[in-house]
Write a protein that holds these residues in place. Structure first.
Motif, short mmCIF file in Angstrom:
data_model
loop_
_atom_site.label_atom_id
_atom_site.label_comp_id
_atom_site.label_asym_id
_atom_site.label_seq_id
_atom_site.Cartn_x
_atom_site.Cartn_y
_atom_site.Cartn_z
N HIS A 156 0.84 -1.21 0.00
CA HIS A 156 0.00 0.00 0.00
C HIS A 156 0.87 1.25 0.00
O HIS A 156 0.63 2.21 -0.75
CB HIS A 156 -0.94 0.01 1.21
CG HIS A 156 -1.62 1.31 1.42
ND1 HIS A 156 -2.69 1.71 0.66
CD2 HIS A 156 -1.37 2.33 2.28
CE1 HIS A 156 -3.09 2.92 1.05
NE2 HIS A 156 -2.28 3.30 2.04
N ASN A 157 1.89 1.27 0.87
CA ASN A 157 2.78 2.43 0.94
C ASN A 157 3.54 2.64 -0.37
O ASN A 157 3.68 3.78 -0.82
CB ASN A 157 3.75 2.29 2.11
CG ASN A 157 3.06 2.46 3.44
OD1 ASN A 157 1.96 2.99 3.52
ND2 ASN A 157 3.70 2.00 4.49
N ILE A 158 3.97 1.55 -0.99
CA ILE A 158 4.65 1.67 -2.29
C ILE A 158 3.69 2.23 -3.33
O ILE A 158 4.04 3.12 -4.11
CB ILE A 158 5.23 0.31 -2.73
CG1 ILE A 158 6.40 -0.09 -1.81
CG2 ILE A 158 5.66 0.35 -4.19
CD1 ILE A 158 6.88 -1.51 -1.99
N ALA A 159 2.46 1.71 -3.34
CA ALA A 159 1.47 2.19 -4.31
C ALA A 159 1.13 3.67 -4.08
O ALA A 159 0.89 4.42 -5.03
CB ALA A 159 0.20 1.34 -4.23
N THR A 160 1.13 4.08 -2.83
CA THR A 160 0.82 5.47 -2.50
C THR A 160 1.92 6.41 -2.99
O THR A 160 1.66 7.50 -3.48
CB THR A 160 0.62 5.64 -0.99
OG1 THR A 160 -0.45 4.79 -0.58
CG2 THR A 160 0.29 7.07 -0.62
N ILE A 161 3.16 5.94 -2.85
CA ILE A 161 4.30 6.75 -3.31
C ILE A 161 4.26 6.87 -4.83
O ILE A 161 4.47 7.88 -5.42
CB ILE A 161 5.65 6.12 -2.85
CG1 ILE A 161 5.75 6.21 -1.33
CG2 ILE A 161 6.82 6.82 -3.51
CD1 ILE A 161 6.89 5.41 -0.75
#
Length: 98
Positions: free
Chosen positions: A93-98
């Motif tokens: 999720h954090n990677i996708a958000t970045i």
């Protein structure tokens, strides 16, 4: 109504490091923080407001993760395996958000 659970038993035995936030349906315990039932003005009301905002943010985050990762909707694995899956989803999720 409060019901003993495996998690509750594990908390009482000190198997977890940290604190949990619970709603009014749970009794306040050393590692389970619940709101004051009839808060007095001042610090108790401030605590209840902060507790409510924090629980709302946690529940919103869980909902967001469940919406993005359908596998989280019906996890039927051991708690240890669930932690691994949840951490992987949060990282993705954090990677996708970045």
């Amino acid at each position: 109504m409060y019901r003993e659970s495996n998690l509750s038993n594990r908390l009482q035995r000190g198997e977890f490091d940290g604190l949990l936030l619970g709603d009014r349906g749970y009794p306040c315990q050393p590692r389970l923080l619940t709101p004051y039932p009839d808060p007095e003005p001042g610090p108790q009301q401030n605590f209840n407001r902060a507790h409510c905002r924090t629980r709302a943010r946690v529940e919103m985050t869980i909902g967001l993760l469940k919406a993005r990762f359908q596998c989280l909707r019906h996890l039927r694995v051991t708690p240890e395996r669930a932690c691994d899956i949840i951490v992987a989803c949060v990282v993705l999720h954090n990677i996708a958000t970045i």
